[in-house]
Design a protein around this motif. Structure first.
Motif, PDB file in Angstrom:
ATOM      1  N   SER A  68       0.833  -1.206   0.000  1.00 30.76           N
ATOM      2  CA  SER A  68       0.000   0.000   0.000  1.00 30.76           C
ATOM      3  C   SER A  68       0.866   1.255   0.000  1.00 30.76           C
ATOM      4  CB  SER A  68      -0.942   0.005   1.211  1.00 30.76           C
ATOM      5  OG  SER A  68      -1.927  -0.983   1.047  1.00 30.76           O
ATOM      6  N   LEU A  69       1.953   1.231   0.736  1.00 27.34           N
ATOM      7  CA  LEU A  69       2.868   2.378   0.735  1.00 27.34           C
ATOM      8  C   LEU A  69       3.527   2.554  -0.632  1.00 27.34           C
ATOM      9  CD1 LEU A  69       4.473   2.019   4.280  1.00 27.34           C
ATOM     10  CD2 LEU A  69       2.793   3.725   3.515  1.00 27.34           C
ATOM     11  N   ARG A  70       3.871   1.462  -1.283  1.00 28.09           N
ATOM     12  CA  ARG A  70       4.422   1.559  -2.655  1.00 28.09           C
ATOM     13  C   ARG A  70       3.381   2.124  -3.610  1.00 28.09           C
ATOM     14  NH1 ARG A  70       9.725  -0.855  -4.154  1.00 28.09           N
ATOM     15  NH2 ARG A  70      10.405  -1.660  -2.177  1.00 28.09           N
ATOM     16  N   LEU A  71       2.142   1.725  -3.435  1.00 29.28           N
ATOM     17  CA  LEU A  71       1.078   2.276  -4.286  1.00 29.28           C
ATOM     18  C   LEU A  71       0.881   3.762  -4.026  1.00 29.28           C
ATOM     19  CD1 LEU A  71      -1.441  -0.692  -4.194  1.00 29.28           C
ATOM     20  CD2 LEU A  71      -0.271   0.204  -6.223  1.00 29.28           C
ATOM     21  N   ALA A  72       0.974   4.178  -2.776  1.00 29.40           N
ATOM     22  CA  ALA A  72       0.881   5.615  -2.466  1.00 29.40           C
ATOM     23  C   ALA A  72       2.046   6.362  -3.115  1.00 29.40           C
ATOM     24  CB  ALA A  72       0.874   5.833  -0.956  1.00 29.40           C
ATOM     25  N   LEU A  73       3.240   5.806  -3.034  1.00 24.20           N
ATOM     26  CA  LEU A  73       4.399   6.393  -3.706  1.00 24.20           C
ATOM     27  C   LEU A  73       4.172   6.453  -5.216  1.00 24.20           C
ATOM     28  CD1 LEU A  73       7.350   7.431  -3.728  1.00 24.20           C
ATOM     29  CD2 LEU A  73       8.058   5.009  -3.844  1.00 24.20           C
ATOM     30  N   THR A  74       3.587   5.408  -5.752  1.00 22.85           N
ATOM     31  CA  THR A  74       3.261   5.371  -7.182  1.00 22.85           C
ATOM     32  C   THR A  74       2.375   6.555  -7.549  1.00 22.85           C
ATOM     33  OG1 THR A  74       3.408   2.956  -7.229  1.00 22.85           O
ATOM     34  CG2 THR A  74       2.136   3.993  -8.988  1.00 22.85           C
TER      35      THR A  74
END
Length: 178
Positions: A68-74
């Motif tokens: 989820s954090l990677r998706l937010a960064l995305t």
């Protein structure tokens, strides 16, 4: 590339893409078809992706928080890249340039290139599937509908959508490798 030069290039490309834009836009003129693509477009504004980011840890447990954090960064990276490109490339939207193309919904910003909705949809889908391949059945069809909605609703040329997809895929590969 400066705005004047990109504008001249886009004028040449627009001429070739107009017939496909008109065909897609007319296909979306049926009320139920237009409604479907307006809903998909609105969900593609971020609601679908925000819900996915929030749902992953609930469905897959605390380990999914990292995804989820990677998706937010995305999302952050995609916004920065797409805003920089839109302000540099300044391509007018099809419904502005061609009186026969009907706008199916209001755009979120002024310019057309690249499709930010498609860029985000492809990037989010790619990152999601790289961690959870079983979700391909959900995110891939949705991303495809988002991409189609942009042309059907008269907001983008097909090349805007193609460029958004390529950029989104490249950004996702960068983020997954990060």
């Amino acid at each position: 590339m400066d705005a004047a030069r990109s504008s001249a290039i886009f004028r040449r490309i627009d001429h070739y893409e107009l017939s496909l834009c008109l065909l897609c836009n007319r296909a979306g003129s049926r009320r139920n078809v237009e409604r479907l693509f307006v809903v998909v477009s609105r969900l593609g504004d971020g609601v679908f992706w925000y819900a996915l980011i929030a749902a992953l840890p609930i469905i897959y447990g605390p380990g999914a928080l990292r995804v989820s954090l990677r998706l937010a960064l995305t999302g952050v990276v995609c916004v920065l890249v797409y805003k920089a490109l839109k302000s540099t490339m300044v391509r007018q939207r099809p419904f502005i340039l061609h009186k026969d193309i009907r706008r199916g919904t209001a755009p979120l910003d002024l310019y057309s290139f690249p499709s930010g909705h498609t860029l985000h949809a492809v990037a989010f889908s790619s990152v999601t599937v790289s961690y959870y391949p079983g979700l391909v059945w959900l995110v891939l069809p949705f991303a495809a509908l988002v991409a189609m909605s942009r042309v059907v609703l008269g907001l983008h040329f097909p090349s805007d959508v193609a460029a958004g997809a390529v950029i989104g895929l490249l950004l996702a590969r960068l983020i997954v490798g990060f």
